[in-house]
Scaffold this active site. Structure first.
Site, PDB file in Angstrom:
ATOM      1  N   LYS A   1       0.847  -1.192   0.000  1.00 46.59           N
ATOM      2  CA  LYS A   1       0.000   0.000   0.000  1.00 46.59           C
ATOM      3  C   LYS A   1       0.884   1.244   0.000  1.00 46.59           C
ATOM      4  CE  LYS A   1      -3.034   2.807   2.778  1.00 46.59           C
ATOM      5  NZ  LYS A   1      -3.606   3.043   4.111  1.00 46.59           N
TER       6      LYS A   1
ATOM      7  N   GLY B   1      -8.127   8.918  10.337  1.00 47.27           N
ATOM      8  CA  GLY B   1      -8.340   8.968  11.784  1.00 47.27           C
ATOM      9  C   GLY B   1      -9.407   9.936  12.247  1.00 47.27           C
TER      10      GLY B   1
ATOM     11  N   ALA C   1      -9.652   5.362   4.967  1.00 49.15           N
ATOM     12  CA  ALA C   1      -9.617   6.558   5.821  1.00 49.15           C
ATOM     13  C   ALA C   1     -10.991   7.197   5.996  1.00 49.15           C
ATOM     14  CB  ALA C   1      -8.646   7.604   5.287  1.00 49.15           C
ATOM     15  N   GLY C   2     -11.260   7.551   7.232  1.00 52.75           N
ATOM     16  CA  GLY C   2     -12.456   8.315   7.551  1.00 52.75           C
ATOM     17  C   GLY C   2     -13.624   7.509   8.076  1.00 52.75           C
TER      18      GLY C   2
ATOM     19  N   ASN D   1      -9.242   1.330  10.460  1.00 50.44           N
ATOM     20  CA  ASN D   1      -8.305   1.161  11.575  1.00 50.44           C
ATOM     21  C   ASN D   1      -8.833   1.851  12.832  1.00 50.44           C
ATOM     22  OD1 ASN D   1      -6.150   0.866  13.351  1.00 50.44           O
ATOM     23  ND2 ASN D   1      -4.604   1.513  11.932  1.00 50.44           N
TER      24      ASN D   1
END
Lengths: 67, 257
Positions: free
Chosen positions: B98, B159, B185-186, B207
């Site tokens: 990635k 995050g 993300a998000g 995550n």
């Protein structure tokens, strides 16, 4: 006696060691890391034949948690 | 659920989880198990030379069972990213990586110019590159044209837990792409993951939403279910929206007619 920069810190070694020996000195499992010598990746099959010299810059990295 | 194919690899789960921000490696491992993910992102960092006996992620999450997806988190130039992924390839012996090249400390927004530069070199070196990118259809098309195996547009800032404020862009990117589109993300909660999957995305990467939940293990399971539900919705084809009511019970045979 030679001095190398290992993971950002100066380390003194009694003589020129190969990568395999270097990992043993610091008790690092070669299967869990990758090694870079002067910004070039050292492949695992070259650990015996690749020696560090005075002033060399060595990075030993592993995988950690990340997103 | 149908398998998820990216590059030359096939995964059972369409949920990719990050391994950062957990309390400890045991919690990381438990969350991965609960999430059902078989692909997890990892970062590359220096080994602790002064304490080489401290536990490593690999002691808890077996790379033979769960595929590690090395990332370039924290890299701000294409050179730094290339350096990291070349090391990752040597360490793990796999090509799927990635790429993320950041442009700004506060927003962690991708620098697409540097990202594209690095992607080109990685593709030429035989890497299978999944790319964190802006939700810009043009940038995504450029990445696809140069041979990356997946585009990973941000839903919102890394995050932030802000979900997917610009769903239309994600939908446009999905419609134009022949390679997998993964919202990265998000994602803040299960409904965000459902939305990404309902839009037709091939997978989501989560995550912080799991690691920073009060109960990460339960949230990991929620995300697993969300991704399955969203995928099933997409495959089943939702009903059309209409402006007025349409009774579900038949008018015929009512006793008070």
């Amino acid at each position: 006696m030679i001095k190398i920069q290992l993971n950002g810190e100066i380390q003194e070694l009694s003589k020129r060691h190969n990568i395999d020996e270097l990992l043993k000195i610091f008790s690092i499992d070669p299967n869990k890391v990758a090694v870079e010598l002067n910004r070039t990746v050292v492949s695992k099959d070259k650990y015996i034949t690749t020696y560090v010299s005075n002033q060399d810059v060595v990075e030993i990295v592993t995988f950690i948690g990340g997103g | 659920m149908d398998n998820f194919k990216v590059g030359s690899k096939i995964f059972k789960s369409r949920l990719i989880v990050g391994t950062g921000k957990y309390k400890n490696f045991q919690e990381t491992a438990d969350a991965i198990t609960a999430s059902g993910a078989d692909l997890v992102t990892v970062a590359v960092r220096r080994v602790n030379i002064t304490n080489s006996t401290e536990p490593l992620l690999m002691d808890f999450v077996d790379p033979k069972k769960i595929t590690y997806l090395p990332n370039t988190a924290g890299c701000f130039t294409s050179e730094d990213a290339l350096r990291i992924l070349r090391l990752a390839k040597e360490s793990g012996g796999w090509n799927l990586v990635k790429l993320e090249v950041l442009g700004d400390e506060k927003t962690l927004y991708p620098n697409m110019q540097e990202t594209i530069k690095a992607a080109k070199i990685l593709v030429s070196e035989g890497f299978e590159v999944m790319v964190y990118c802006s939700d810009d259809p043009i940038a995504c098309r450029q990445l696809e044209d140069l041979g990356v195996v997946a585009v990973m547009p941000l839903g919102s800032l890394i995050g932030s837990g802000q979900g997917i404020p610009n769903r239309m862009n994600i939908e446009i990117i999905k419609k134009q792409s022949k390679i997998p589109v993964i919202v990265d993300a998000g994602i803040g909660t299960a409904s965000d993951a459902v939305i990404a999957m309902e839009l037709g995305c091939d997978a989501v990467l989560v995550n912080s939403a799991i690691a920073k939940a009060k109960n990460p293990i339960l949230m990991a399971e929620a995300m697993k279910n969300a991704v399955i539900a969203g995928r099933q919705c997409y495959l089943s084809g939702r009903m059309d929206k209409i402006n007025l009511a349409s009774a579900s019970s038949p008018a015929q045979g009512k006793i008070n007619n």
